[in-house]
Design a protein around this motif. Structure first.
Motif, PDB file in Angstrom:
ATOM      1  N   THR A   1       1.369  -0.911   0.270  1.00 21.33           N
ATOM      2  CA  THR A   1       0.138   0.241   0.178  1.00 21.33           C
ATOM      3  C   THR A   1       0.913   1.588  -0.089  1.00 21.33           C
ATOM      4  OG1 THR A   1      -1.209  -1.772   0.639  1.00 21.33           O
ATOM      5  CG2 THR A   1      -1.860   1.313   1.069  1.00 21.33           C
ATOM      6  N   ASP A   2       1.545   1.181   1.261  1.00 19.76           N
ATOM      7  CA  ASP A   2       2.798   2.647   0.959  1.00 19.76           C
ATOM      8  C   ASP A   2       3.361   3.255   0.079  1.00 19.76           C
ATOM      9  OD1 ASP A   2       3.995   0.443   1.042  1.00 19.76           O
ATOM     10  OD2 ASP A   2       4.766   0.980   3.030  1.00 19.76           O
ATOM     11  N   ALA A   3       3.877   1.834  -0.616  1.00 16.84           N
ATOM     12  CA  ALA A   3       4.463   1.664  -2.022  1.00 16.84           C
ATOM     13  C   ALA A   3       4.024   2.348  -3.668  1.00 16.84           C
ATOM     14  CB  ALA A   3       5.335   0.782  -2.689  1.00 16.84           C
ATOM     15  N   THR A   4       2.544   1.707  -2.856  1.00 11.53           N
ATOM     16  CA  THR A   4       1.356   2.203  -4.241  1.00 11.53           C
ATOM     17  C   THR A   4       1.441   3.844  -4.305  1.00 11.53           C
ATOM     18  OG1 THR A   4       0.712  -0.002  -3.897  1.00 11.53           O
ATOM     19  CG2 THR A   4      -0.608   1.402  -5.079  1.00 11.53           C
ATOM     20  N   VAL A   5       0.597   3.888  -3.220  1.00 14.30           N
ATOM     21  CA  VAL A   5       0.417   5.247  -3.341  1.00 14.30           C
ATOM     22  C   VAL A   5       1.132   6.629  -3.192  1.00 14.30           C
ATOM     23  CG1 VAL A   5      -1.608   4.893  -1.312  1.00 14.30           C
ATOM     24  CG2 VAL A   5       0.559   5.565  -0.569  1.00 14.30           C
ATOM     25  N   GLU A   6       2.605   5.824  -2.993  1.00 13.62           N
ATOM     26  CA  GLU A   6       3.325   6.720  -3.575  1.00 13.62           C
ATOM     27  C   GLU A   6       4.198   6.517  -4.705  1.00 13.62           C
ATOM     28  OE1 GLU A   6       8.205   8.249  -1.863  1.00 13.62           O
ATOM     29  OE2 GLU A   6       7.614   6.362  -1.487  1.00 13.62           O
ATOM     30  N   GLY A   7       4.124   6.269  -5.159  1.00 13.41           N
ATOM     31  CA  GLY A   7       4.047   5.496  -6.728  1.00 13.41           C
ATOM     32  C   GLY A   7       3.015   6.283  -7.371  1.00 13.41           C
ATOM     33  N   LEU A   8       1.782   6.448  -6.850  1.00 11.44           N
ATOM     34  CA  LEU A   8       0.485   6.501  -7.877  1.00 11.44           C
ATOM     35  C   LEU A   8       1.164   8.199  -8.147  1.00 11.44           C
ATOM     36  CD1 LEU A   8      -2.543   5.051  -6.155  1.00 11.44           C
ATOM     37  CD2 LEU A   8      -1.484   4.870  -9.000  1.00 11.44           C
TER      38      LEU A   8
ATOM     39  N   LYS B   1       3.705  10.474  -7.904  1.00  6.06           N
ATOM     40  CA  LYS B   1       4.482  10.554  -8.511  1.00  6.06           C
ATOM     41  C   LYS B   1       4.409  10.410  -9.912  1.00  6.06           C
ATOM     42  CE  LYS B   1       7.813   9.390  -5.579  1.00  6.06           C
ATOM     43  NZ  LYS B   1       9.542   8.705  -5.269  1.00  6.06           N
ATOM     44  N   GLU B   2       3.350   9.511 -10.518  1.00  7.64           N
ATOM     45  CA  GLU B   2       2.913   9.963 -11.250  1.00  7.64           C
ATOM     46  C   GLU B   2       1.853  10.804 -11.886  1.00  7.64           C
ATOM     47  OE1 GLU B   2       1.224   5.487 -12.197  1.00  7.64           O
ATOM     48  OE2 GLU B   2       3.124   4.078 -11.560  1.00  7.64           O
ATOM     49  N   GLY B   3       2.034  11.182 -10.576  1.00  3.12           N
ATOM     50  CA  GLY B   3       0.813  12.620 -10.901  1.00  3.12           C
ATOM     51  C   GLY B   3      -0.477  12.387 -10.702  1.00  3.12           C
ATOM     52  N   VAL B   4      -1.102  10.934  -9.730  1.00  2.00           N
ATOM     53  CA  VAL B   4      -2.363  11.096  -9.734  1.00  2.00           C
ATOM     54  C   VAL B   4      -2.515  11.953  -8.121  1.00  2.00           C
ATOM     55  CG1 VAL B   4      -4.241   9.448  -8.629  1.00  2.00           C
ATOM     56  CG2 VAL B   4      -2.399   9.020 -10.353  1.00  2.00           C
ATOM     57  N   LYS B   5      -3.579  12.713  -8.444  1.00  2.00           N
ATOM     58  CA  LYS B   5      -3.918  13.839  -7.705  1.00  2.00           C
ATOM     59  C   LYS B   5      -4.994  13.791  -6.224  1.00  2.00           C
ATOM     60  CE  LYS B   5      -0.739  16.716  -8.811  1.00  2.00           C
ATOM     61  NZ  LYS B   5       0.714  17.224  -8.470  1.00  2.00           N
ATOM     62  N   SER B   6      -6.046  12.972  -6.727  1.00  2.00           N
ATOM     63  CA  SER B   6      -7.120  12.469  -5.299  1.00  2.00           C
ATOM     64  C   SER B   6      -6.526  10.676  -5.440  1.00  2.00           C
ATOM     65  CB  SER B   6      -8.001  12.711  -6.101  1.00  2.00           C
ATOM     66  OG  SER B   6      -7.917  14.387  -6.139  1.00  2.00           O
TER      67      SER B   6
ATOM     68  N   PHE C   1       1.895   9.606   0.652  1.00  2.00           N
ATOM     69  CA  PHE C   1       0.683  10.454  -0.289  1.00  2.00           C
ATOM     70  C   PHE C   1       0.842  11.744  -0.870  1.00  2.00           C
ATOM     71  CE2 PHE C   1      -2.695  11.948  -2.500  1.00  2.00           C
ATOM     72  CZ  PHE C   1      -2.835  11.648  -4.417  1.00  2.00           C
ATOM     73  N   ILE C   2       0.444  12.390   0.715  1.00  2.00           N
ATOM     74  CA  ILE C   2       0.746  13.589   0.147  1.00  2.00           C
ATOM     75  C   ILE C   2       2.048  14.404   0.031  1.00  2.00           C
ATOM     76  CG2 ILE C   2       0.198  16.450   1.538  1.00  2.00           C
ATOM     77  CD1 ILE C   2      -1.703  14.546   0.814  1.00  2.00           C
ATOM     78  N   ASP C   3       3.528  14.138   0.750  1.00  2.00           N
ATOM     79  CA  ASP C   3       4.482  14.069   0.277  1.00  2.00           C
ATOM     80  C   ASP C   3       5.219  13.718  -0.643  1.00  2.00           C
ATOM     81  OD1 ASP C   3       5.222  15.040   2.837  1.00  2.00           O
ATOM     82  OD2 ASP C   3       5.523  13.241   4.206  1.00  2.00           O
ATOM     83  N   ALA C   4       4.639  13.169  -1.280  1.00  2.00           N
ATOM     84  CA  ALA C   4       4.900  12.463  -3.273  1.00  2.00           C
ATOM     85  C   ALA C   4       4.506  13.424  -3.928  1.00  2.00           C
ATOM     86  CB  ALA C   4       4.497  11.021  -2.929  1.00  2.00           C
TER      87      ALA C   4
END
Length: 353
Positions: free
Chosen positions: A276-283, A285-290, A317-320
């Motif tokens: 989960t943590d790696a997924t939200v960070e990746g999202l 960084k890919e430009g997903v905002k919400s 998520f916010i930091d990324a």
């Protein structure tokens, strides 16, 4: 003295003397809601006692004791209680001086008991696999109220040996100590039950309707287990994936909007992925905002959802680079959640009611 007198005396005096025990059935049925557990307080000793019971369970940590116990008692239980206690402190129910898990579980008991108000012989209570009230205590309380039939209801939708398996283990260990054992049943995993999927879907739809943004991606985050457990035959991963698939089908969302991830890693062994943590960070960084996260593997909000997801994962998520984050509450004692639970329990009580 004739032979009839001798025979009469032998009949009345021979053999041991038994206490008089009322053999009648009481006819009461106990419903025992069982969840993982919680420390009694956030201080070092309380958290250490809880973690010692949890992490010494061979169903949870399958490393041989000779190898694991020196690590557990020499390192883990000397360092982890402070951090875990601090995490619990951020979500602690100050008013009742207890964890949210205990508060919510008690509320679930009260609502389920109210739902069975028309069945005066049904008694509803709860217990924890680790900590208090123990399964032994829960069973004893039901027996003291006249229950000679008990159904154990592990509040884990998806089956794993680390959750439902060990909860049932402990349930039967408690029964093994009883001279007069009640008749028992256990609730099967309900990961694919239509009532469960419908309750999740309604809960998600209701919560998303309150948000000021629309999540581009929703993660269904489940507690993880080591990959080796799955390789040995634990069906948990497949149950989680099936819950997500059925939920997405019910919601009617396009492929990719609802995704399965796993959280709460422990130790150095590789766990089931994606994390989960790696997924939200990746999202992010890919430009997903919400994004939004729901926890379909938890029947009640607890430290893994309120502190880890709502706190740690939100921050990642916010930091990324993410902007909008929402945590969708567990079913807890909601009307849809309790209606689902009541329907499952009533079905499993078939023939008893």
């Amino acid at each position: 003295m004739d032979i009839s007198t001798i025979e009469s005396e032998n009949v009345t005096t021979a053999g041991p003397s038994f206490p008089k025990v009322a053999p009648r059935r009481t006819g009461r049925i106990g419903v025992l809601l069982t969840n993982l557990g919680t420390p009694d307080a956030t201080d070092y000793r309380s958290v250490r006692r809880y973690l010692a019971e949890f992490l010494s369970d061979p169903r949870v940590i399958e490393i041989p004791k000779w190898k694991w116990y020196p690590i557990l008692y020499g390192i883990v239980l000397n360092t982890r209680p402070q951090k875990t206690g601090a995490n619990y402190d951020t979500i602690w129910n100050r008013e009742k001086n207890e964890s949210p898990l205990r508060t919510i579980t008690r509320n679930q008991v009260e609502k389920l008991a109210a739902a069975f108000a028309n069945e005066p012989n049904v008694v509803v209570d709860y217990a924890m696999r680790y900590g208090n009230p123990s399964l032994e205590t829960g069973i004893d309380r039901l027996i003291q109220q006249g229950c000679d039939r008990i159904i154990n209801v592990p509040l884990y939708p998806q089956y794993s040996a680390t959750t439902t398996g060990t909860a049932n283990d402990q349930f039967y260990r408690a029964l093994m100590k009883l001279r007069n054992m009640p008749s028992v049943r256990t609730l099967p995993p309900y990961y694919d039950e239509p009532a469960f999927i419908e309750a999740l879907a309604q809960s998600i739809e209701s919560h998303l309707a309150t948000l000021e943004f629309e999540p581009e991606v929703v993660l269904a985050s489940y507690h993880g287990i080591p990959i080796s457990y799955s390789e040995k035959g634990d069906p948990y991963y497949h149950h989680c994936v099936e819950t997500t698939r059925l939920l997405n089908e019910r919601l009617g969302w396009p492929e990719g909007r609802l995704r399965t991830t796993f959280q709460s890693l422990f130790g150095k062994e590789e766990w089931i992925k994606p994390y989960t943590d790696a997924t939200v960070e990746g999202l992010a960084k890919e430009g997903v905002k919400s994004i939004a996260i729901v926890n379909p593997g938890f029947a009640a909000d607890c430290i893994e959802t309120l502190e880890e997801i709502e706190g740690e994962v939100r921050e990642i998520f916010i930091d990324a680079g993410g902007t909008n984050f929402a945590h969708i509450p567990c079913l807890n004692e909601s009307d849809v959640g309790m209606a689902m639970l009541e329907s499952l329990v009533r079905r499993e009580l078939g023939g008893w009611l």
